[in-house]
Scaffold this motif. Structure first.
Motif, mmCIF file in Angstrom:
data_model
loop_
_atom_site.group_PDB
_atom_site.id
_atom_site.type_symbol
_atom_site.label_atom_id
_atom_site.label_comp_id
_atom_site.label_asym_id
_atom_site.label_seq_id
_atom_site.Cartn_x
_atom_site.Cartn_y
_atom_site.Cartn_z
ATOM 1 N N VAL A 1 0.657 -1.014 0.181
ATOM 2 C CA VAL A 1 0.371 -0.032 0.053
ATOM 3 C C VAL A 1 0.842 1.161 -0.168
ATOM 4 O O VAL A 1 0.551 2.446 -0.616
ATOM 5 C CB VAL A 1 -1.199 -0.159 1.124
ATOM 6 N N LEU A 2 1.929 1.377 0.540
ATOM 7 C CA LEU A 2 2.916 2.459 1.552
ATOM 8 C C LEU A 2 3.713 2.494 -0.580
ATOM 9 O O LEU A 2 3.766 3.715 -0.980
ATOM 10 C CB LEU A 2 3.611 2.376 1.768
ATOM 11 N N ALA A 3 4.185 1.478 -1.119
ATOM 12 C CA ALA A 3 4.539 1.627 -1.726
ATOM 13 C C ALA A 3 3.873 2.570 -3.706
ATOM 14 O O ALA A 3 4.375 3.143 -4.476
ATOM 15 C CB ALA A 3 5.249 0.405 -2.551
ATOM 16 N N LEU A 4 3.042 1.857 -3.412
ATOM 17 C CA LEU A 4 1.815 2.731 -4.540
ATOM 18 C C LEU A 4 1.520 4.727 -4.842
ATOM 19 O O LEU A 4 1.231 5.065 -5.520
ATOM 20 C CB LEU A 4 0.791 1.950 -4.588
ATOM 21 N N ILE A 5 2.147 4.808 -3.116
ATOM 22 C CA ILE A 5 2.048 6.045 -2.914
ATOM 23 C C ILE A 5 2.423 6.625 -4.093
ATOM 24 O O ILE A 5 1.987 7.714 -4.312
ATOM 25 C CB ILE A 5 2.094 6.723 -1.473
#
Length: 172
Positions: free
Chosen positions: A47-51
């Motif tokens: 989830v964080l990687a897609l920010i």
């Protein structure tokens, strides 16, 4: 189609995670090296990687997981294990909060991911030939979350809710 499927999968994944008991979190899974908590940590990292593409590049930069590849892990396993290890001391509530607090930003970031990076073709263990980064973030990340929701259900004895329009589309 990508964002509605990803949004629904994240909702289902978080709903499941929020029902887990303390014993469930430490239970073994079919992912031999990981507990249920480790799987959630891995997904929180995605989830964080897609920010923002910089976070994506940080998570998947081979220089950042050299210690794991030196132990014999392939690049995918090494990147994933690093994600888990970075969150090893976090309580389950923090993992869930990271996913929930960053979910909308991850959907926006996924849509704004630079075209040049989306077109970049990479080799990934488990795939014949090359895949594009766009395929990774649009389809494989969502399928990975679905697969790990299935892992958690199996590890905790829960039944996985399945629908044709969501689960059928992901697995197709």
């Amino acid at each position: 189609e990508v964002i509605p499927l990803a949004r629904e999968e994240l909702t289902r994944f978080l709903t499941l995670a929020e029902t887990l008991t303390p014993a469930d979190w430490e239970g073994p899974t079919d992912c031999a090296l990981w507990t249920v908590k480790d799987i959630v940590a891995h997904q929180a990292s995605h989830v964080l990687a897609l920010i923002h593409y910089r976070e994506f590049l940080n998570q998947f930069n081979p220089l950042n997981f050299r210690a794991y590849t030196r132990k014999g892990m392939n690049s995918l396993d090494a990147a994933n294990q690093r994600q888990v290890d970075m969150r090893a001391q976090w309580p389950p509530t923090q993992l869930i909060a990271e996913m929930r607090d960053n979910s909308e930003a991850s959907f926006v970031g996924r849509q704004r991911f630079p075209a040049l990076l989306r077109w970049l073709r990479i080799r990934s263990p488990g795939y014949a030939g090359f895949i594009s980064v766009g395929e990774l973030i649009d389809n494989i990340f969502t399928r990975d979350m679905w697969m790990h929701r299935l892992d958690i259900c199996g590890a905790t004895g829960r039944e996985m809710a399945l629908t044709t329009d969501h689960d059928g589309r992901i697995t197709a």
